[in-house]
Design an enzyme around this catalytic site. Structure first.
Site, PDB file in Angstrom:
ATOM      1  CD  GLU A  20     -10.652  -2.379  -8.451  1.00 44.74           C
ATOM      2  OE1 GLU A  20      -9.688  -2.056  -7.721  1.00 44.74           O
ATOM      3  OE2 GLU A  20     -11.851  -2.192  -8.107  1.00 44.74           O
ATOM      4  NE  ARG A  40      -3.996   2.760  -0.709  1.00 45.33           N
ATOM      5  CZ  ARG A  40      -5.230   2.675  -0.220  1.00 45.33           C
ATOM      6  NH1 ARG A  40      -5.878   3.775   0.089  1.00 45.33           N
ATOM      7  NH2 ARG A  40      -5.805   1.500  -0.029  1.00 45.33           N
ATOM      8  CB  THR A  55      -1.918  -1.508  -9.279  1.00 46.93           C
ATOM      9  OG1 THR A  55      -3.145  -2.248  -9.384  1.00 46.93           O
ATOM     10  CG2 THR A  55      -1.468  -1.416  -7.836  1.00 46.93           C
ATOM     11  CD  GLU A  84      -3.071  -0.950   0.121  1.00 47.54           C
ATOM     12  OE1 GLU A  84      -3.089   0.089  -0.580  1.00 47.54           O
ATOM     13  OE2 GLU A  84      -3.890  -1.876  -0.021  1.00 47.54           O
ATOM     14  CG  ASP A  89      -5.400  -7.655  -7.573  1.00 48.87           C
ATOM     15  OD1 ASP A  89      -4.309  -7.806  -7.021  1.00 48.87           O
ATOM     16  OD2 ASP A  89      -6.327  -6.994  -7.064  1.00 48.87           O
TER      17      ASP A  89
END
Length: 465
Positions: free
Chosen positions: A365, A84, A451, A80, A231
């Site tokens: 998504e 981010r 992502t 994360e 994913d």
């Protein structure tokens, strides 16, 4: 206008906290970022800039300059923080050239390196961001890394250690320090080593399970998913190749082989004719698809552009079918927003059957796939579908002081979850905006999105696999 509303309310009620709680009009810190603050600020920087919300961008930049403290203690998710914070800072730097974003990205990147200090070099999932002291990397203090308690038997998660490559190559490029990318093959640190381990280990049916031991380098169990836990590993294979200006042939081969195995073993068609990607548990299929897996339509379309002519149409068709299925999961709900997971069993198609899977937390998504499908086909239905989402967000998720997730997409009077996720500003609103922009705004020829939808430039890196 939605972005400005989301930002203005965050700024008014939660600036410096990680997210806004829009119903109670206060901030939320959470435990994912290990003492880091301002997740929404860093996630929103590039969206504000791209949307030409100049005053708001300057507010965000000022916070990064004056208040963004990296000298923190606490357990953070490597994944994360990377997608981010590192992603957001890198994108802001590449879009603006402002040095503050580069220096913060590099300083934070260095704090993540101890996570790679494992017997295999596969990083653990959690890193303590406190004072770095190389002598104490393996003692229970700062710099120590370990795995999520819930991850299977202390293992590392495929989507987490497989979603570092884009950002770490840029960190190496900008710092001139190959340790991030492990240009020097003698070093075990760095993201290049992850591929070596993955190429060495046997893949059941060519598939990549979600859990790997950072100690032995072997799979811990055989659960395969294109949704959560798996994913973005696949996404970063094709995007690593694209970001390298199509020179990273190892990444392309890994992607092609993985997609072939996924199509052979996991892609199914429902009785009603909907194509979906099932999950695989030790050879037994679970006929469910998570909202997180809905990015795959866009990914497959992006990869199809570069397949051989005969495969290209096949993959574009597959991408369109999966994106259509994800649209159905929205269209079949009362709010026209999709559930966290939907199933294809016992006569149910593209709907959540469990109460615990009916929520929508402002996830991006599905609109991400609409954006890619629009850019690559210009079929107007993708813009129509995107506009349906805009209307549904305004109707059901907009509250007095921001946007909130909802607990049940199958009721038109939903309960709100009181959370404006930082990824709503980073991803959901950015992809919706780009869906209605001209193709040359963040052209797919020049930019690759991480992502968390943070754009990174193509061919800025010379490191080869």
């Amino acid at each position: 206008q939605m972005m400005k509303f989301a930002w203005d309310n965050y700024k008014q009620y939660a600036l410096g906290k990680n997210e806004l709680r829009p119903l109670t009009k206060n901030g939320h810190i959470g435990n994912m970022f290990g003492g880091l603050r301002g997740a929404t600020v860093v996630d929103a920087l590039d969206t504000l800039y791209i949307m030409e919300l100049e005053e708001e961008f300057q507010e965000a930049k000022k916070w990064v300059e004056k208040s963004f403290d990296l000298n923190v203690n606490g357990e953070a998710s490597l994944f994360e923080v990377n997608i981010r914070y590192i992603g957001g800072l890198l994108a802001a730097y590449y879009l603006t050239g402002e040095e503050v974003f580069k220096s913060k990205a590099l300083e934070l990147g260095e704090k993540l390196l101890p996570a790679f200090n494992t017997p295999t070099g596969i990083p653990r999932g959690v890193i303590n961001l406190g004072r770095q002291d190389t002598r104490s990397l393996f003692s229970p203090c700062s710099g120590m890394s370990w795995s999520w308690g819930w991850a299977s038997a202390g293992s590392s998660i495929l989507a987490e250690f497989g979603t570092l490559h884009l950002e770490f190559l840029h960190l190496s490029e900008l710092s001139g320090n190959p340790v991030f990318a492990e240009k020097a093959s003698t070093s075990q640190l760095g993201v290049m080593n992850i591929r070596k381990v993955l190429n060495r280990v046997e893949k059941p049916q060519g598939l990549y399970p979600n859990f790997l031991s950072p100690v032995t380098g072997n799979w811990v169990q055989h659960h395969v998913s294109i949704g959560g836990l798996g994913d973005s590993f696949y996404e970063y294979l094709i995007k690593s190749w694209l970001m390298s200006d199509k020179k990273d042939s190892e990444a392309k081969k890994m992607y092609d082989d993985a997609l072939e195995a996924i199509e052979k073993h996991l892609v199914k068609k429902s009785a009603g004719g909907l194509t979906y990607i099932a999950e695989w548990r030790g050879g037994i299929l679970d006929h469910k698809m998570g909202h997180l897996a809905c990015f795959s339509g866009g990914m497959i379309a992006l990869g199809a552009e570069h397949a051989g002519e005969e495969r290209k149409q096949h993959y574009m068709d597959l991408a369109a079918e999966i994106t259509n299925t994800c649209h159905e999961s929205y269209a079949r709900s009362d709010t026209k927003l999709g559930p966290e997971a939907f199933r294809f069993d016992a006569g149910t198609e593209a709907m959540a059957t469990r109460l615990s899977e009916r929520y929508y937390i402002l996830r991006p998504e599905v609109v991400e796939s609409y954006m890619y499908m629009w850019r690559l086909t210009h079929d107007p239905k993708y813009r129509q579908w995107g506009w349906e989402v805009v209307k549904a967000l305004e109707k059901h998720c907009r509250v007095e002081a921001g946007f909130s997730g909802i607990r049940d997409v199958y009721t038109t009077t939903p309960t709100h979850d009181n959370m404006q996720q930082s990824f709503f500003l980073a991803e959901t609103l950015k992809y919706l905006y780009l869906l209605f922009c001209e193709d040359d705004v963040l052209s797919l020829d020049d930019w690759v999105f991480n992502t968390e939808a943070h754009p990174l430039p193509v061919n800025h890196t010379n490191f080869k696999a």
